[in-house]
Design a protein around this motif. Structure first.
Motif, PDB file in Angstrom:
ATOM      1  N   ALA A   9       0.848  -1.188   0.000  1.00 29.45           N
ATOM      2  CA  ALA A   9       0.000   0.000   0.000  1.00 29.45           C
ATOM      3  C   ALA A   9       0.887   1.243   0.000  1.00 29.45           C
ATOM      4  O   ALA A   9       2.098   1.152   0.216  1.00 29.45           O
ATOM      5  CB  ALA A   9      -0.902   0.032   1.230  1.00 29.45           C
ATOM      6  N   VAL A  10       0.261   2.374  -0.225  1.00 28.57           N
ATOM      7  CA  VAL A  10       0.909   3.648   0.049  1.00 28.57           C
ATOM      8  C   VAL A  10       0.592   3.997   1.499  1.00 28.57           C
ATOM      9  O   VAL A  10      -0.577   3.967   1.905  1.00 28.57           O
ATOM     10  CB  VAL A  10       0.412   4.762  -0.891  1.00 28.57           C
ATOM     11  CG1 VAL A  10       1.069   6.096  -0.519  1.00 28.57           C
ATOM     12  CG2 VAL A  10       0.701   4.403  -2.342  1.00 28.57           C
ATOM     13  N   TYR A  11       1.623   4.295   2.259  1.00 27.79           N
ATOM     14  CA  TYR A  11       1.472   4.600   3.673  1.00 27.79           C
ATOM     15  C   TYR A  11       1.602   6.114   3.889  1.00 27.79           C
ATOM     16  O   TYR A  11       2.526   6.749   3.367  1.00 27.79           O
ATOM     17  CB  TYR A  11       2.512   3.865   4.497  1.00 27.79           C
ATOM     18  CG  TYR A  11       2.194   2.396   4.669  1.00 27.79           C
ATOM     19  CD1 TYR A  11       2.299   1.520   3.596  1.00 27.79           C
ATOM     20  CD2 TYR A  11       1.757   1.888   5.884  1.00 27.79           C
ATOM     21  CE1 TYR A  11       1.975   0.175   3.722  1.00 27.79           C
ATOM     22  CE2 TYR A  11       1.440   0.541   6.038  1.00 27.79           C
ATOM     23  CZ  TYR A  11       1.549  -0.305   4.954  1.00 27.79           C
ATOM     24  OH  TYR A  11       1.235  -1.636   5.093  1.00 27.79           O
ATOM     25  N   TYR A  12       0.653   6.640   4.644  1.00 22.71           N
ATOM     26  CA  TYR A  12       0.602   8.072   4.914  1.00 22.71           C
ATOM     27  C   TYR A  12       0.675   8.335   6.413  1.00 22.71           C
ATOM     28  O   TYR A  12       0.030   7.621   7.196  1.00 22.71           O
ATOM     29  CB  TYR A  12      -0.715   8.670   4.427  1.00 22.71           C
ATOM     30  CG  TYR A  12      -1.002   8.527   2.960  1.00 22.71           C
ATOM     31  CD1 TYR A  12      -1.742   7.443   2.480  1.00 22.71           C
ATOM     32  CD2 TYR A  12      -0.551   9.473   2.049  1.00 22.71           C
ATOM     33  CE1 TYR A  12      -2.015   7.304   1.130  1.00 22.71           C
ATOM     34  CE2 TYR A  12      -0.831   9.348   0.697  1.00 22.71           C
ATOM     35  CZ  TYR A  12      -1.560   8.267   0.246  1.00 22.71           C
ATOM     36  OH  TYR A  12      -1.838   8.150  -1.095  1.00 22.71           O
ATOM     37  N   CYS A  13       1.400   9.383   6.800  1.00 22.82           N
ATOM     38  CA  CYS A  13       1.280   9.858   8.164  1.00 22.82           C
ATOM     39  C   CYS A  13       0.336  11.059   8.147  1.00 22.82           C
ATOM     40  O   CYS A  13       0.239  11.781   7.145  1.00 22.82           O
ATOM     41  CB  CYS A  13       2.621  10.230   8.771  1.00 22.82           C
ATOM     42  SG  CYS A  13       3.443  11.661   8.060  1.00 22.82           S
ATOM     43  N   ALA A  14      -0.363  11.243   9.240  1.00 23.49           N
ATOM     44  CA  ALA A  14      -1.361  12.294   9.315  1.00 23.49           C
ATOM     45  C   ALA A  14      -1.349  12.954  10.683  1.00 23.49           C
ATOM     46  O   ALA A  14      -1.045  12.317  11.697  1.00 23.49           O
ATOM     47  CB  ALA A  14      -2.748  11.741   9.025  1.00 23.49           C
ATOM     48  N   LYS A  15      -1.706  14.200  10.674  1.00 19.67           N
ATOM     49  CA  LYS A  15      -1.832  14.989  11.904  1.00 19.67           C
ATOM     50  C   LYS A  15      -3.216  14.750  12.495  1.00 19.67           C
ATOM     51  O   LYS A  15      -4.231  15.030  11.839  1.00 19.67           O
ATOM     52  CB  LYS A  15      -1.633  16.464  11.584  1.00 19.67           C
ATOM     53  CG  LYS A  15      -1.874  17.426  12.738  1.00 19.67           C
ATOM     54  CD  LYS A  15      -1.724  18.847  12.257  1.00 19.67           C
ATOM     55  CE  LYS A  15      -2.067  19.837  13.361  1.00 19.67           C
ATOM     56  NZ  LYS A  15      -3.503  19.814  13.692  1.00 19.67           N
ATOM     57  N   GLY A  16      -3.267  14.210  13.687  1.00 21.21           N
ATOM     58  CA  GLY A  16      -4.546  13.953  14.326  1.00 21.21           C
ATOM     59  C   GLY A  16      -5.199  15.235  14.812  1.00 21.21           C
ATOM     60  O   GLY A  16      -4.522  16.232  15.090  1.00 21.21           O
ATOM     61  N   GLU A  17      -6.517  15.177  14.891  1.00 20.17           N
ATOM     62  CA  GLU A  17      -7.258  16.360  15.332  1.00 20.17           C
ATOM     63  C   GLU A  17      -7.771  16.251  16.756  1.00 20.17           C
ATOM     64  O   GLU A  17      -8.137  17.255  17.351  1.00 20.17           O
ATOM     65  CB  GLU A  17      -8.442  16.614  14.392  1.00 20.17           C
ATOM     66  CG  GLU A  17      -8.007  17.270  13.103  1.00 20.17           C
ATOM     67  CD  GLU A  17      -7.271  18.576  13.350  1.00 20.17           C
ATOM     68  OE1 GLU A  17      -7.899  19.549  13.789  1.00 20.17           O
ATOM     69  OE2 GLU A  17      -6.035  18.603  13.138  1.00 20.17           O
ATOM     70  N   THR A  18      -7.825  15.057  17.299  1.00 21.36           N
ATOM     71  CA  THR A  18      -8.200  14.878  18.697  1.00 21.36           C
ATOM     72  C   THR A  18      -7.255  13.863  19.318  1.00 21.36           C
ATOM     73  O   THR A  18      -6.638  13.073  18.604  1.00 21.36           O
ATOM     74  CB  THR A  18      -9.654  14.381  18.826  1.00 21.36           C
ATOM     75  OG1 THR A  18      -9.731  13.060  18.293  1.00 21.36           O
ATOM     76  CG2 THR A  18     -10.635  15.279  18.087  1.00 21.36           C
ATOM     77  N   PRO A  19      -7.131  13.857  20.620  1.00 23.49           N
ATOM     78  CA  PRO A  19      -6.163  12.956  21.261  1.00 23.49           C
ATOM     79  C   PRO A  19      -6.482  11.477  21.100  1.00 23.49           C
ATOM     80  O   PRO A  19      -5.572  10.649  21.091  1.00 23.49           O
ATOM     81  CB  PRO A  19      -6.222  13.372  22.732  1.00 23.49           C
ATOM     82  CG  PRO A  19      -6.734  14.768  22.717  1.00 23.49           C
ATOM     83  CD  PRO A  19      -7.706  14.822  21.573  1.00 23.49           C
ATOM     84  N   ALA A  20      -7.764  11.131  20.984  1.00 24.36           N
ATOM     85  CA  ALA A  20      -8.119   9.715  21.050  1.00 24.36           C
ATOM     86  C   ALA A  20      -9.075   9.292  19.944  1.00 24.36           C
ATOM     87  O   ALA A  20      -9.998   8.509  20.186  1.00 24.36           O
ATOM     88  CB  ALA A  20      -8.726   9.406  22.415  1.00 24.36           C
ATOM     89  N   SER A  21      -8.839   9.786  18.747  1.00 28.11           N
ATOM     90  CA  SER A  21      -9.641   9.350  17.611  1.00 28.11           C
ATOM     91  C   SER A  21      -8.765   9.332  16.378  1.00 28.11           C
ATOM     92  O   SER A  21      -7.613   9.755  16.414  1.00 28.11           O
ATOM     93  CB  SER A  21     -10.837  10.274  17.395  1.00 28.11           C
ATOM     94  OG  SER A  21     -10.423  11.470  16.737  1.00 28.11           O
ATOM     95  N   ASN A  22      -9.319   8.842  15.277  1.00 28.97           N
ATOM     96  CA  ASN A  22      -8.584   8.828  14.015  1.00 28.97           C
ATOM     97  C   ASN A  22      -8.932  10.010  13.112  1.00 28.97           C
ATOM     98  O   ASN A  22      -8.624   9.991  11.923  1.00 28.97           O
ATOM     99  CB  ASN A  22      -8.856   7.508  13.287  1.00 28.97           C
ATOM    100  CG  ASN A  22      -8.281   6.326  14.026  1.00 28.97           C
ATOM    101  OD1 ASN A  22      -7.256   6.430  14.695  1.00 28.97           O
ATOM    102  ND2 ASN A  22      -8.949   5.188  13.937  1.00 28.97           N
ATOM    103  N   LEU A  23      -9.572  11.017  13.675  1.00 29.39           N
ATOM    104  CA  LEU A  23      -9.832  12.222  12.890  1.00 29.39           C
ATOM    105  C   LEU A  23      -8.515  12.901  12.560  1.00 29.39           C
ATOM    106  O   LEU A  23      -7.670  13.082  13.442  1.00 29.39           O
ATOM    107  CB  LEU A  23     -10.734  13.177  13.678  1.00 29.39           C
ATOM    108  CG  LEU A  23     -12.170  12.729  13.889  1.00 29.39           C
ATOM    109  CD1 LEU A  23     -12.885  13.696  14.820  1.00 29.39           C
ATOM    110  CD2 LEU A  23     -12.909  12.599  12.568  1.00 29.39           C
TER     111      LEU A  23
END
Length: 119
Positions: free
Chosen positions: A91-105
């Motif tokens: 797959a293509v793997y992406y890192c992302a900046k989370g928007e809340t401490p305990a979710s995948n948003l």
């Protein structure tokens, strides 16, 4: 502005290992939950793992025991150690900046790094 740059992908045989890195800038990395996603060919975005500011990681069931997420807050770096890779991890793997401490948003992600696992 927010910048996320992934690296470390490549071609590996099944059973092999790779370590992905993500260089972050433009936001308070130390206090931000960070997330790894992946997208396989023809499929949607799939959550892989996330790590909170304190370093606690949580994983999707399909990578538990094989992948380890970590961070170095002194360097604004996020990592994904991937062991015992399988062809279905391609797959293509992406890192992302989370928007809340305990979710995948998430709000921003990098350009991605390709991981290909051959059988």
């Amino acid at each position: 502005q927010v910048q996320l740059v992934e690296s470390g992908g490549g071609l590996v045989h099944a059973g092999g290992s790779l370590r992905l890195s993500c260089a972050a800038s433009g936001f308070p990395f130390t206090s931000t939950t960070m997330i790894w996603f992946r997208q396989a060919p023809g499929k949607g975005l799939e959550w892989v793992a996330r790590i909170n500011s304190g370093g606690a990681g949580i994983y999707a069931d399909f990578v538990k025991g094989r992948f380890t997420i970590s961070r170095d807050n002194t360097k604004n770096m996020l990592y994904l150690q991937m062991n015992n890779l399988k062809p279905e991890d391609t797959a293509v793997y992406y890192c992302a900046k989370g928007e809340t401490p305990a979710s995948n948003l998430w709000s921003r992600r990098g350009q991605g790094t390709q991981v290909t696992v051959s059988s």
